[in-house]
Write an enzyme that holds these catalytic residues in place. Structure first.
Site, PDB file in Angstrom:
ATOM      1  N   CYS A 114       0.808  -1.219   0.000  1.00 26.31           N
ATOM      2  CA  CYS A 114       0.000   0.000   0.000  1.00 26.31           C
ATOM      3  C   CYS A 114       0.843   1.271   0.000  1.00 26.31           C
ATOM      4  CB  CYS A 114      -0.952   0.000   1.193  1.00 26.31           C
ATOM      5  SG  CYS A 114      -2.102  -1.393   1.197  1.00 26.31           S
ATOM      6  N   HIS A 255      -3.219   7.137   1.694  1.00 30.78           N
ATOM      7  CA  HIS A 255      -3.663   5.819   1.249  1.00 30.78           C
ATOM      8  C   HIS A 255      -5.032   5.548   1.859  1.00 30.78           C
ATOM      9  CE1 HIS A 255      -4.185   1.600   0.812  1.00 30.78           C
ATOM     10  NE2 HIS A 255      -3.859   1.316   2.068  1.00 30.78           N
ATOM     11  N   ASN A 285     -10.265  -0.304  -0.003  1.00 27.32           N
ATOM     12  CA  ASN A 285      -8.809  -0.221  -0.013  1.00 27.32           C
ATOM     13  C   ASN A 285      -8.288  -0.867  -1.292  1.00 27.32           C
ATOM     14  OD1 ASN A 285      -6.056  -0.653   0.342  1.00 27.32           O
ATOM     15  ND2 ASN A 285      -6.227  -1.252   2.485  1.00 27.32           N
TER      16      ASN A 285
END
Length: 330
Positions: A114, A255, A285
């Protein structure tokens, strides 16, 4: 070589058409829209069909980014693909290069989960600053729906699929104002998409391991604790390098992991909610795709304007985390 400035001159994004809403997830696992949305901020996520590939999503996002930068694929010198879920473990960036017709571009994959987009941004910047390349295509893309356990409500509710891309170009003024990157392998076990081999005897007394991977596993409490502490710290460090204060930030672009993390980081930095970019509710996500996907949407919606100062941070498996401060446009 003369050090050159860097500008992010174009953006693009692509997501699968298929949506999976929280209500539909309740048919798979013991959960509800209320349970998911209050704990994560997510209401739906996009899922790639079996016929869709990471490279096709990445190429679609890349075409938009190249067009918005006002260049052509043949102008690209380097393609960096940040991903943890390639079509091919040997690398997918070259497949995207072929799809785009970017014939002169060097292409390779970069894996930092990520944090991948931020790590890729800093990596791309070094090639430009040192005069090696002039035009770099940076892509963040992941299809994590193929790597979650759809019976594990701790993880299957979180992830979605998508791709985002930006074009970085040499520029007379440097628009990448500051950055900082960190890693801590001692905490690797908190978030994994781990190798899981099966022992196999191929000849008498000759054993090998047949490779595969286990689904994503995560210790949510520890990941939250890590992000809440480390992300504000590293943004402060990047701001110090940029010789800027928090008050000079126009947008906080994190993020898109969990709305609670976004809110906590903003509060600890004293950044008001109206400066926080979030599209988590619609996409979940998307790992390395989340920052460029949210960036592109904000640009196309007219939120982010030329010369806006953006503080961005990626954080996740590794554990890895990083921050970059940049001005949008030339």
């Amino acid at each position: 070589m003369q050090n050159l400035g860097i500008a992010i001159t174009g953006s693009g994004s692509a997501v699968p058409e298929t949506s999976l809403h929280n209500e539909e997830l309740s048919q798979l696992v013991e959960t509800s829209d209320e349970w998911i949305s209050t704990r994560t901020g997510i209401r739906q996520r996009r899922l790639a069909l079996p016929t869709e590939s990471l490279s096709s999503l990445a190429a679609a996002a890349s075409r938009q980014a190249i067009a918005s930068a006002g260049i052509t694929a043949s102008d690209i010198d380097l393609i960096l693909l940040a991903t943890s879920t390639p079509d091919d473990l040997f690398g997918t960036a070259t497949k995207i290069q072929a799809e785009l017709g970017a014939n002169k571009a060097v292409a390779f994959d970069l894996t930092a989960a990520c944090s991948g987009f931020v790590f890729g941004l800093v990596t791309a910047a070094q090639f430009i600053r040192t005069g090696v390349y002039q035009n770099v295509l940076l892509i963040g893309a992941d299809i994590l729906s193929r790597w979650v356990d759809w019976q594990d409500r701790r993880t299957c509710v979180l992830f979605g699929d998508g791709a985002g891309a930006v074009v970085l170009q040499a520029n007379s003024s440097d628009r990448l104002l500051g950055f900082a990157l960190k890693s801590d392998g001692t905490q690797n076990h908190y978030l994994n998409l781990a190798y899981q081999g099966t022992a196999k005897e191929i000849l008498p007394n000759v054993k090998i391991t047949q490779g595969t991977y286990q689904p994503v596993t995560m210790n949510g409490k520890e990941v939250y604790r890590f992000a809440a502490q480390k992300v504000p710290e590293i943004i402060d460090k990047a701001l110090f390098e940029a010789q800027l204060t928090v008050d000079q930030i126009d947008w906080l672009l994190l993020h898109q992991a969990n709305q609670r993390i976004l809110d906590t980081v903003a509060q600890r930095l004293n950044i008001p909610a109206h400066k926080v970019i979030s599209n988590l509710a619609n996409y979940g996500n998307t790992s390395a795709a989340s920052i460029p996907l949210a960036l592109d949407e904000a640009v196309r919606e007219g939120k982010i304007k030329p010369n806006d100062i953006i503080a961005t941070s990626g954080f996740g498996a590794g554990l890895t985390w990083g921050a970059a401060i940049f001005q949008w446009g030339r």
